[in-house]
Design an enzyme around this catalytic site. Structure first.
Site, mmCIF file in Angstrom:
data_model
loop_
_atom_site.group_PDB
_atom_site.id
_atom_site.type_symbol
_atom_site.label_atom_id
_atom_site.label_comp_id
_atom_site.label_asym_id
_atom_site.label_seq_id
_atom_site.Cartn_x
_atom_site.Cartn_y
_atom_site.Cartn_z
ATOM 1 N N HIS A 99 0.826 -1.260 0.016
ATOM 2 C CA HIS A 99 -0.018 -0.247 -0.086
ATOM 3 C C HIS A 99 0.821 1.305 0.018
ATOM 4 C CE1 HIS A 99 -3.437 -2.449 0.412
ATOM 5 N NE2 HIS A 99 -3.126 -2.971 1.632
ATOM 6 N N ASP A 136 -2.355 -11.135 -1.382
ATOM 7 C CA ASP A 136 -2.982 -10.582 -0.238
ATOM 8 C C ASP A 136 -4.477 -10.156 -0.381
ATOM 9 O OD1 ASP A 136 -1.948 -8.941 2.233
ATOM 10 O OD2 ASP A 136 -3.576 -7.928 1.483
ATOM 11 N N HIS A 138 -6.041 -7.617 -0.126
ATOM 12 C CA HIS A 138 -6.353 -6.227 -0.487
ATOM 13 C C HIS A 138 -5.608 -5.941 -1.856
ATOM 14 C CE1 HIS A 138 -6.619 -6.621 3.928
ATOM 15 N NE2 HIS A 138 -7.935 -6.045 3.652
ATOM 16 N N ASP A 213 -4.364 -13.147 4.808
ATOM 17 C CA ASP A 213 -5.781 -12.677 5.195
ATOM 18 C C ASP A 213 -6.843 -13.109 4.175
ATOM 19 O OD1 ASP A 213 -4.388 -11.377 3.065
ATOM 20 O OD2 ASP A 213 -4.576 -9.272 4.190
#
Length: 280
Positions: A99, A136, A138, A213
């Site tokens: 990110h 991931d 995200h 996740d």
């Protein structure tokens, strides 16, 4: 943060045949392969605007800066090891800070380790083409942004459609999954995505973000993958890479289990599979 200590302790105690190395730090010059010098300086001296520091999610300390530099350094080291070692697989026991944008961090990510490492492998003339396979839950929005106009690095992100970040960037290949996606649908989507990537691009190295996740017990994930499904996910990436003789550098990326031991178990499963594939 404690999951990283538990991953290290677990790998040391339960997985044979691993060579451990201390993560090296990363200089300003190497960070600048993916980040603006002004941002690097502000992170280093603690002069980020409060809103920017808040978006990162960690309070500023000299230790936070050093950890972030070493997290990037560990992915660099994993790439070098994967390219140099006969096993062709190496693992950063942290990393996956996808990110982080060129000029700001977010979502517990300060410096974008995958983008830095990929560009450094090119600068060192080890290779020309790198694929970043981001699994991931995200989207790797910072990675997609930094590498948006770089045809030599392919970005693949398989992520939750309705999960953070709520404003997505454009990767070279994005696969957005609905909440509640389970093993069968996920693995089918991944198989198609890997095939599409290899039809469009010929990587000489894969940087694999093996997030924990997507697990069904994750507080932030929204997907429903089982331990077995995640093992099959990792095996699919490693088998595909092995079939095409592509070295793989793995980073742990996210994991926020309701039970932290579940998150650690997913990560240790990834490392154990990597060790098995390396021996082959």
């Amino acid at each position: 943060m404690q999951k990283y200590r538990l991953i290290h302790e677990g790998a040391l105690a339960t997985i044979e045949g691993i060579e451990f190395h201390e993560a090296p730090t990363t200089s300003d010059g190497l960070l600048a392969l993916a980040h603006h010098p002004r941002y690097i300086a502000q992170v280093s001296d603690g002069s980020l605007e409060p809103a920017v520091q808040k978006a990162i999610g960690f309070p500023w300390t000299p230790q936070m800066v050093e950890r972030s530099r070493r997290s990037a350094g560990a992915t660099i080291a994993a790439c070098r090891a994967a390219l140099n070692d006969p096993g062709r697989i190496a693992v950063n026991l942290a990393g996956g800070t996808h990110h982080a944008f060129a000029d700001q961090g977010a979502g517990f990510c300060v410096f974008n380790d995958a983008a830095i490492a990929a560009r450094l492998m090119q600068a060192e003339r080890r290779l020309r083409r790198v694929a970043i396979v981001d699994l991931d839950v995200h989207q790797g929005n910072g990675t997609a942004s930094i590498l948006a106009n770089d045809d030599s690095i392919f970005t693949l992100s398989l992520h939750g459609a309705h999960n953070y970040p709520f404003s997505k960037e454009q990767s070279d290949l994005d696969v957005a999954l609905e909440d509640g996606t389970g093993d069968a649908a996920y693995l089918s989507a991944l198989q198609d995505a890997m095939a599409t990537m290899l039809a469009r691009f010929t990587p000489q190295l894969i940087i694999f973000l093996a997030g924990a996740d997507p697990h069904e017990g994750d507080r932030l994930g929204r997907l429903k993958l089982s331990f077995d499904g995640l093992a099959r996910r990792d095996a699919m990436v490693l088998e595909t890479a092995g079939r095409h003789a592509i070295p793989v550098a793995i980073s742990m990326a996210g994991g926020y289990g309701k039970n932290i031991q579940d998150t650690v178990a997913v990560h240790l499963q990834t490392i154990a599979l990597a060790a098995t594939f390396a021996k082959r």
